[in-house]
Each structure stands twice: as C-alpha cells, then as structure tokens.
Design a protein around this motif. Sequence first.
Motif, PDB file in Angstrom:
ATOM      1  N   ALA A  11      57.315 -21.726   6.211  1.00 35.88           N
ATOM      2  CA  ALA A  11      56.871 -22.856   7.039  1.00 35.88           C
ATOM      3  C   ALA A  11      57.908 -23.979   7.068  1.00 35.88           C
ATOM      4  CB  ALA A  11      55.537 -23.392   6.519  1.00 35.88           C
ATOM      5  N   VAL A  14      61.724 -21.803   8.760  1.00 37.12           N
ATOM      6  CA  VAL A  14      61.774 -21.256  10.128  1.00 37.12           C
ATOM      7  C   VAL A  14      62.010 -22.371  11.149  1.00 37.12           C
ATOM      8  CG1 VAL A  14      60.421 -20.131  11.939  1.00 37.12           C
ATOM      9  CG2 VAL A  14      60.542 -19.100   9.670  1.00 37.12           C
ATOM     10  N   PRO A  15      61.249 -23.464  11.117  1.00 38.21           N
ATOM     11  CA  PRO A  15      61.541 -24.539  12.084  1.00 38.21           C
ATOM     12  C   PRO A  15      62.937 -25.140  11.908  1.00 38.21           C
ATOM     13  CG  PRO A  15      59.371 -24.865  11.118  1.00 38.21           C
ATOM     14  CD  PRO A  15      60.034 -23.751  10.349  1.00 38.21           C
ATOM     15  N   LEU A  16      63.383 -25.271  10.654  1.00 41.28           N
ATOM     16  CA  LEU A  16      64.726 -25.821  10.421  1.00 41.28           C
ATOM     17  C   LEU A  16      65.814 -24.907  10.964  1.00 41.28           C
ATOM     18  CD1 LEU A  16      64.502 -27.412   6.849  1.00 41.28           C
ATOM     19  CD2 LEU A  16      64.530 -28.551   9.075  1.00 41.28           C
ATOM     20  N   SER A  17      65.523 -23.622  11.035  1.00 45.64           N
ATOM     21  CA  SER A  17      66.487 -22.668  11.575  1.00 45.64           C
ATOM     22  C   SER A  17      66.923 -23.062  12.985  1.00 45.64           C
ATOM     23  CB  SER A  17      65.871 -21.267  11.594  1.00 45.64           C
ATOM     24  OG  SER A  17      66.737 -20.350  12.205  1.00 45.64           O
ATOM     25  N   PHE A  18      65.996 -23.583  13.748  1.00 49.45           N
ATOM     26  CA  PHE A  18      66.303 -23.960  15.130  1.00 49.45           C
ATOM     27  C   PHE A  18      67.023 -25.293  15.230  1.00 49.45           C
ATOM     28  CE2 PHE A  18      62.558 -21.137  15.544  1.00 49.45           C
ATOM     29  CZ  PHE A  18      63.194 -20.105  16.218  1.00 49.45           C
ATOM     30  N   LEU A  19      67.164 -25.999  14.110  1.00 53.08           N
ATOM     31  CA  LEU A  19      67.830 -27.299  14.110  1.00 53.08           C
ATOM     32  C   LEU A  19      69.227 -27.252  13.521  1.00 53.08           C
ATOM     33  CD1 LEU A  19      64.874 -29.555  12.947  1.00 53.08           C
ATOM     34  CD2 LEU A  19      65.726 -29.213  15.264  1.00 53.08           C
ATOM     35  N   SER A  89      67.116 -18.366  14.334  1.00 55.55           N
ATOM     36  CA  SER A  89      68.197 -18.937  15.141  1.00 55.55           C
ATOM     37  C   SER A  89      69.176 -17.863  15.612  1.00 55.55           C
ATOM     38  CB  SER A  89      68.933 -20.028  14.369  1.00 55.55           C
ATOM     39  OG  SER A  89      69.470 -19.516  13.172  1.00 55.55           O
TER      40      SER A  89
END
Length: 175
Positions: A11, A14-19, A89
């Motif tokens: 959790a 995964v979101p940080l991967s896109f940043l 990403s």
Amino acid sequence: MNLRLMGDLLAVFVPLSFLTVGGGQSIVADIHRQAVGVHGWMSDAQFLDLFALSRITPGPGSLLVTLVGWQVAGLGGALAASAAIFLPSSVLVFGLAHVWSRYRTRALVRAIEAGLAPVAAGMILAASCTVLRAAEGGVWAWSVAALSTLALMWTRINPLLLLALGGLLFLLIPH
C-alpha cells in the motif's frame, strides 16, 4: 510471513512507484514520512543508516525501498517492497514508451516533458531536505549542504573532494 505488514508495504510502495519521476531519489522524502512518521517502522537514525547503505551500494536509487522492506518484514518484505516499487512503474513506462515515441513531436508531449523536469528537481530537493532534517546536523549540516551545492553548480570541483572536506569539517569543528 506477516500478511498485514506485506499489505502495508504494498500500500505504501505501489503508489510511490508511479512518482519516481527523476529516479528513486525523488521519493525519499515520502519513504521517510511513511516509514518513520506514518507507520513507525523505524527511527530517523535507522532510516539514515538504510539511506546511507542504499547510496554506497551499486544498483538503482530505489534500493532504499528494498532495505526498508527488509527492515519491516525480512526477506519477504524486501521482495514485496521491491516488486511494489519496480513492477507498476515498469509496466506503465513500457506501455507509454510506444505511445510516447509515436507522438514525440507533438506540442503536448513536449510540454509534459518540460513540466516533469522541474517537478523531478523539486522532489529531489525535498528528499535532500528530509535527509538533512533527519540527520539533525543543525546549522553546520545545512551550511555545508548549501556551500557544496553552490560549489557543484558554479565550479568543476570533484564531489569526492567536497565529501572529504565536509567530513573533515564535522570532525574538527564542534557542533
């Protein structure tokens, strides 16, 4: 294997991967916020140790994520955190690469590229400030960082020399 910890790692990462615009260095500030502040997985000192280790070892800038995963949940945590930061990403970039190459000359694509550069620079600056704050070096650390930045921007000085001088300064001057 603690499934709740694995879920927490996914959790977070995964979101940080896109940043990771600009590389893994760009998300260090949020990794610190999540690992130390939000989840309490480690202290500032432990985070700094992992950060330093991730910088002196060869490999991607996102190696810090693997080390955080290891600290949180051992080998399973390291694997889960690594997959969470690299896979999403990578899949996105693979898909976008085909679209991007097709429309590379379009004004919108050039505008997006131009807009992402300062965003990446800002995220990397935030990461640097996070590490300086966590290190608790005070005015000396901030001064050395500022002077080193200026020296690197305006001269061709070797960064290794700056590292040596900064270390020597901290050894010789009480702070």
